[in-house]
Design an enzyme around this catalytic site. Structure first.
Site, PDB file in Angstrom:
ATOM      1  N   GLU A 198       0.370  -2.851   5.294  1.00 43.37           N
ATOM      2  CA  GLU A 198      -0.359  -1.572   5.286  1.00 43.37           C
ATOM      3  C   GLU A 198      -0.544  -1.031   6.706  1.00 43.37           C
ATOM      4  O   GLU A 198      -1.668  -0.784   7.164  1.00 43.37           O
ATOM      5  CB  GLU A 198      -1.682  -1.737   4.527  1.00 43.37           C
ATOM      6  CG  GLU A 198      -1.425  -2.138   3.090  1.00 43.37           C
ATOM      7  CD  GLU A 198      -2.627  -2.038   2.156  1.00 43.37           C
ATOM      8  OE1 GLU A 198      -3.764  -1.903   2.630  1.00 43.37           O
ATOM      9  OE2 GLU A 198      -2.406  -2.083   0.924  1.00 43.37           O
TER      10      GLU A 198
ATOM     11  N   GLU B  10       1.998  -6.502  -3.152  1.00 42.67           N
ATOM     12  CA  GLU B  10       0.590  -6.724  -3.461  1.00 42.67           C
ATOM     13  C   GLU B  10       0.259  -5.960  -4.736  1.00 42.67           C
ATOM     14  O   GLU B  10       0.640  -4.790  -4.864  1.00 42.67           O
ATOM     15  CB  GLU B  10      -0.258  -6.205  -2.286  1.00 42.67           C
ATOM     16  CG  GLU B  10      -1.615  -6.836  -2.181  1.00 42.67           C
ATOM     17  CD  GLU B  10      -2.306  -6.478  -0.865  1.00 42.67           C
ATOM     18  OE1 GLU B  10      -1.707  -6.681   0.218  1.00 42.67           O
ATOM     19  OE2 GLU B  10      -3.438  -5.997  -0.919  1.00 42.67           O
TER      20      GLU B  10
HETATM   21  C1  GAL Z   1      -5.057  -4.172   0.328  1.00 37.55           C
HETATM   22  C2  GAL Z   1      -4.926  -4.954   1.616  1.00 37.55           C
HETATM   23  C3  GAL Z   1      -5.509  -6.337   1.463  1.00 37.55           C
HETATM   24  C4  GAL Z   1      -6.864  -6.248   0.833  1.00 37.55           C
HETATM   25  C5  GAL Z   1      -6.752  -5.576  -0.499  1.00 37.55           C
HETATM   26  C6  GAL Z   1      -8.042  -5.497  -1.267  1.00 37.55           C
HETATM   27  O1  GAL Z   1      -4.900  -2.813   0.513  1.00 37.55           O
HETATM   28  O2  GAL Z   1      -3.581  -5.083   1.965  1.00 37.55           O
HETATM   29  O3  GAL Z   1      -5.580  -6.959   2.721  1.00 37.55           O
HETATM   30  O4  GAL Z   1      -7.685  -5.541   1.682  1.00 37.55           O
HETATM   31  O5  GAL Z   1      -6.298  -4.261  -0.279  1.00 37.55           O
HETATM   32  O6  GAL Z   1      -7.856  -4.823  -2.467  1.00 37.55           O
END
Ligand code: GAL
Length: 814
Positions: free
Chosen positions: A423, A505
């Site tokens: 990100e 993710e």
């Molecule tokens: C994502 C991020 C993670 C964590 C997650 C929580 O956007 O990459 O590190 O913060 O959100 O939902």
């Protein structure tokens, strides 16, 4: 650097394996973890040997001082960073070096120090390393004293400027430290690179590039013998080459070896070969160096996703942060192994080391246990996420850090994907205004990686897959990583034709283990906007989140939603669920008093949430039937009972032997459910296939807490000072049922050849110290982590609680 293609000698079976540590008559690598002196916020100048550290605390590494502290919202890390103290710590260790080491080289290797470390030997400054996750080495040789004379290593660790992390970082020398002694002619750190450019069932061609460095001051005629050992320990291939190496030179020597009928490395059969390189001069072995080798082929495909050894394989991954729950970031191999065992049993086959390089032992475990690894370098580039984070060091250090990570990790068969960023803010940037930083850096990072390894996919984890994303537009990445927004996965190929796709993710669902809101299961709630903002539309006054699969962050989805989407889209190579385990910090969805996350499939203590069994039913073949919630409600409550199952056609639910109906999964749904008016008693589910019972599962209404039960995950551990036994304490009623709401205060007492390292219960709002022997049960459970000493013997563990029958358990340390 000159390269030499060696004469290939393929020899089959028969050579015996000799111990690599003693071949050159001394131990190449020794643990340097014991007996460090430590002081927090001691002031400056402690590199000086003239100063005395008598009275400082003596401890063994790995050590994380933050985890020993008290939670407070006022700690500068903020609850986002785990609400534990930071500060500046000094570590000092006095040691002697035997006279046999005269004429050799002595290095100190740090696997990871969080962060901004500076190191001195006998008052000489060796250097600094801002990055808290990178492994690094210093050469001690020029400054050492030998024999009985004392040497002093001093390490300053500065974690005073916070916030510098979006999650709990821990503080200190939190990974292993080694003393490496080599001959002046030797294989340097990360000095080999093995790859298998050509693999067929009949043979695998293995390319071994070995750097041999000659610091002897005179040219040397060096023989490099390279032998590949099979997983059973038989020598299956060898190559030998002679080369004159000039003084001061470090040529890279290339050898090609063949392995006949190779056993392939896969997630189900992680066959591990080993490459042993011997550096020989005048018939004397000066150095012996080992490199892991896994023979496998893999491919990411635009249409069909990922395949391993020619077979399609859905990457079923989880993201994890590096903390080990109550142990903090202090690395412990057994604790990491336990996490992987729990994940393996769930059907998980891949790990993303979000968002930093892991401890080296994690890579060894993944090689050995069969996990695909996405090894991630950075959470930010030049643009900050926190005021004191790595963006401050970016310009000076990113090249070195990335190169060191790739060199260190590129021989691990488990590593399939390099991620050069999560990100990253530089995704955005107005091109019309000339902001192309994202593209420039993306190309630079990819070229750094490719100069060292072209055998892995390279990606970034992006927030957006829109046309304007600078990183994707850079065209540097053949594999595009995307975080969240599961509804956009299907359309990816249209938007980015020709690119391969992985969900780096997903999910970010939220749950408190063992807590259930009695709203209908299908009511999906998305909370909140961000971890430090109040929850939109409510939340629970006790900071719990329902453990039914119906709450997620707004950018995410429920577990079932993302699983369904993954199964629908074969072009998606796989996904990494955020997260496998709850972690310290980022306490979404609640602000303080919450201090750890709710995202895990498994809680911080390692207790699975119900959702674990959804994955197990979908991702494994072992028979699963799991029903939830517990059965301790009020008369008049109406409760949704949910079942996850596999290997069956249907499930019938009974309450006190009255059938509540038979259900089968509908369409792409992955659960069945019943709405049941509560009456105390026994809830029993039976799964059936072709009319025959497969499994049955029961939940009973529990009575009042009456006694404690202790269960050890291992009743024999190694007397190596590091091994652990994880003891689960359950609060039971008089009939032996776990009381699912019990919160009794337990006290653990440990005697014998072990000690209590930490306690936990998985409650994200508990402010009890992890090092405390007192721990309240949380929804019926608590955890005690017992560590061995260096002496063998019995370890006796007792748990007591006012008004409850106490429990004892003995384990053995050998
Ligand atoms: C994502 C991020 C993670 C964590 C997650 C929580 O956007 O990459 O590190 O913060 O959100 O939902």
């Amino acid at each position: 650097m000159k390269r030499l293609l060696s004469f290939v000698l393929t020899c089959l079976l028969g050579l015996s394996f000799s111990s690599v540590t003693t071949a050159q008559g001394y131990q190449r690598r020794q643990s340097f973890n014991r007996n460090w002196h430590f002081k927090l916020n001691a002031g400056e100048g402690w590199q000086s040997p003239a100063k005395s550290d008598a009275g400082w605390r003596v401890l063994n590494l790995p050590h994380d001082w933050s985890i020993e502290g008290n939670f407070s919202k006022d700690n500068p890390a903020t609850p986002g960073g785990g609400a534990l103290p930071g500060g500046t710590g000094w570590y000092r260790k006095t040691f002697t070096v035997p006279t046999e080491s005269i004429g050799k080289l002595v290095f100190i290797d740090f696997d990871g120090v969080y962060h901004r470390s500076e190191v001195w030997i006998n008052g000489h400054y060796l250097g600094k390393r801002p990055n808290g996750y990178i492994s690094f080495r210093y050469d001690l040789t020029p400054y050492l004293k030998y024999g009985t004379a004392k040497n002093l290593i001093a390490v300053k660790v500065d974690n005073s400027k916070q916030p510098n992390s979006r999650w709990y970082s821990g503080s200190g020398i939190y990974r292993n430290v080694w003393l490496t002694t080599t001959s002046k002619i030797h294989v340097p750190q990360s000095g080999t690179f093995v790859s298998t450019p050509w693999v067929t069932p009949a043979r695998a061609r293995t390319n071994v590039r070995t750097t041999v460095t000659n610091q002897s001051g005179t040219p040397a005629l060096v023989t490099l013998n390279t032998v590949i050992y099979s997983p059973q320990g038989a020598a299956v291939s060898k190559a030998s080459v002679k080369k004159t190496i000039a003084a001061g030179a470090s040529p890279q020597i290339e050898q090609t070896l063949e392995v006949l009928n190779p056993l392939l490395w896969s997630v189900s059969h992680p066959a591990l070969y080993k490459v042993v390189s011997k550096v020989i001069v005048n018939n004397q072995t000066l150095d012996t160096y080992e490199t892991p080798l896994g023979i496998r082929t893999f491919k990411f495909d635009v249409q069909s996703g990922f395949s391993l050894n020619g077979q399609p394989l859905q990457i079923r991954g989880v993201c994890n942060h590096h903390d080990l729950g109550a142990l903090g970031s202090a690395f412990n191999t057994r604790a990491a192994e336990r996490q992987l065992e729990i994940l393996k049993a769930m059907g998980c086959n891949a790990i993303r080391t979000s968002h930093n390089p892991p401890a080296p032992e994690l890579l060894d475990l993944c090689d050995r246990m069969g996990f695909i690894l996405m090894d991630e370098a950075f959470d930010m580039w030049k643009k900050q996420k926190n005021p004191f984070d790595y963006h401050l060091d970016w310009d000076q250090w990113h090249r070195k850090d990335l190169e060191d990570m790739i060199r260190r990790d590129r021989n691990h068969p488990s590593v399939f994907i390099w991620s050069v960023g999560n990100e990253i803010q530089e995704q955005w940037g107005d091109e019309k205004k000339g902001d192309t930083t994202g593209r420039v850096i993306a190309r630079e990072l990819v070229s750094i990686v490719k100069a060292l390894d072209t055998t892995r996919a390279i990606t970034t984890a992006n927030n957006e897959i829109n046309e304007w994303n600078n990183l994707i537009k850079s065209n540097a990445f053949a594999l595009v990583g995307y975080n969240y927004n599961h509804k956009a996965w299907a359309g990816f190929s249209k938007r980015w034709p020709g690119k391969k796709f992985i969900v780096t993710e997903s999910t970010s669902a939220l749950q408190t283990r063992g807590h259930y809101d009695l709203i209908p299961f299908d009511t999906i709630r998305r909370w909140p906007e961000a971890w430090d903002k109040p929850i939109k539309g409510g939340g629970n006054p006790d900071f719990t989140v329902s453990a039914y699969d119906h709450v997620s962050a707004p950018w995410g989805s429920t577990h079932e939603e993302s699983l369904i989407e993954l199964n629908k889209n074969s072009h998606v190579s796989g996904m990494f669920v955020w997260t496998g385990f709850d972690y310290l910090g980022e306490p979404t969805p609640y602000p303080w008093p919450a201090r750890s996350s709710y995202f895990g499939i498994i809680d911080l203590a390692g207790f699975p949430k119900d959702i674990y069994y959804l994955y197990q039913s979908a991702w494994t073949d072992k028979p699963v039937l799991h029903i939830y919630p517990h059965w301790n409600w009020k008369q008049g409550d109406t409760v949704d009972v949910v079942a996850y199952y596999n290997n069956a056609d249907e499930v019938e639910l009974f309450l006190n032997e009255q059938s509540q109906g038979t259900k089968a999964k509908q369409g792409d749904r992955m659960h069945v459910k019943w709405r049941v008016p509560f009456t105390p008693g026994t809830l029993r589910a039976i799964s059936r296939k072709d009319g025959k019972n497969v499994l049955s599962s029961e939940v009973k209404t529990a009575g009042k807490p009456a006694k404690i039960q202790l269960v050890a995950d291992r009743d024999t551990i190694n007397a190596d000072g590091n091994d652990l036994s994880f003891i689960t304490a359950q609060v039971l009623d008089g009939d032996g049922n776990t009381v699912p709401t019990a919160s009794n205060l337990l006290r653990f007492k440990v005697t014998g050849e072990g000690f209590l390292n930490a306690t936990d219960n998985g409650n994200p709002t508990s402010h009890e110290r992890f090092k405390s022997a007192d721990r309240k049960a949380f929804n019926g459970l608590a955890l005690a982590i017992i560590q061995s000493q260096y002496k063998a013997g019995k370890i006796h563990i007792e748990a007591v609680s006012e008004g409850l029958e106490s429990a004892v358990i003995d384990i053995e340390s050998k």
